[in-house]
Design a protein around this motif. Sequence first.
Motif, mmCIF file in Angstrom:
data_model
loop_
_atom_site.group_PDB
_atom_site.id
_atom_site.type_symbol
_atom_site.label_atom_id
_atom_site.label_comp_id
_atom_site.label_asym_id
_atom_site.label_seq_id
_atom_site.Cartn_x
_atom_site.Cartn_y
_atom_site.Cartn_z
ATOM 1 N N LYS A 1 0.082 5.570 9.692
ATOM 2 C CA LYS A 1 -0.992 6.223 10.440
ATOM 3 C C LYS A 1 -0.946 7.740 10.226
ATOM 4 O O LYS A 1 -1.967 8.360 9.931
ATOM 5 C CB LYS A 1 -0.864 5.895 11.931
ATOM 6 N N GLY A 2 0.225 8.324 10.350
ATOM 7 C CA GLY A 2 0.372 9.765 10.183
ATOM 8 C C GLY A 2 0.077 10.239 8.770
ATOM 9 O O GLY A 2 -0.397 11.357 8.566
ATOM 10 N N LEU A 3 0.348 9.383 7.789
ATOM 11 C CA LEU A 3 0.102 9.729 6.390
ATOM 12 C C LEU A 3 -1.283 9.301 5.918
ATOM 13 O O LEU A 3 -1.659 9.557 4.784
ATOM 14 C CB LEU A 3 1.174 9.072 5.505
ATOM 15 N N ASP A 4 -2.010 8.620 6.808
ATOM 16 C CA ASP A 4 -3.365 8.154 6.519
ATOM 17 C C ASP A 4 -3.409 7.248 5.291
ATOM 18 O O ASP A 4 -4.231 7.417 4.392
ATOM 19 C CB ASP A 4 -4.326 9.336 6.355
ATOM 20 N N VAL A 5 -2.464 6.284 5.256
ATOM 21 C CA VAL A 5 -2.417 5.285 4.188
ATOM 22 C C VAL A 5 -2.228 3.908 4.801
ATOM 23 O O VAL A 5 -1.785 3.773 5.947
ATOM 24 C CB VAL A 5 -1.279 5.557 3.175
ATOM 25 N N HIS A 6 -2.546 2.891 4.042
ATOM 26 C CA HIS A 6 -2.258 1.520 4.469
ATOM 27 C C HIS A 6 -0.746 1.325 4.341
ATOM 28 O O HIS A 6 -0.142 1.794 3.368
ATOM 29 C CB HIS A 6 -3.009 0.533 3.570
ATOM 30 N N PRO A 7 -0.107 0.642 5.289
ATOM 31 C CA PRO A 7 1.344 0.439 5.203
ATOM 32 C C PRO A 7 1.801 -0.129 3.861
ATOM 33 O O PRO A 7 2.868 0.237 3.351
ATOM 34 C CB PRO A 7 1.646 -0.532 6.344
ATOM 35 N N GLN A 8 0.992 -0.973 3.254
ATOM 36 C CA GLN A 8 1.345 -1.574 1.972
ATOM 37 C C GLN A 8 1.582 -0.517 0.890
ATOM 38 O O GLN A 8 2.422 -0.696 0.013
ATOM 39 C CB GLN A 8 0.235 -2.528 1.538
ATOM 40 N N GLU A 9 0.863 0.600 0.963
ATOM 41 C CA GLU A 9 1.009 1.656 -0.036
ATOM 42 C C GLU A 9 2.412 2.265 -0.027
ATOM 43 O O GLU A 9 2.867 2.776 -1.054
ATOM 44 C CB GLU A 9 -0.033 2.745 0.175
#
Length: 79
Positions: free
Chosen positions: A59-67
């Motif tokens: 969330k903090g990195l604004d990416v999907h966890p899979q990434e």
Amino acid sequence: MDKLEFRIAFGKRVEMFRKKLNLSYRELAQKCDVDHSNISKIEKGEVDFRISTLQELAKGLDVHPQELFDFKLKKENYL
């Protein structure tokens, strides 16, 4: 890849995304519910963490966890 190598590879992905956003540990910590000192430890592969921490980092990195798991593993080390 043993557990430590896996954590280090994961941590490098977190670090890459954090630096791509030009965020310090503290700035990322403000964007998610993870202490800045734990972010440093995660990036260095020094700690295990909960799935909720993974969710917060994504969330903090604004990416999907899979990434955050997009790194190569040697097949013989995870079987």
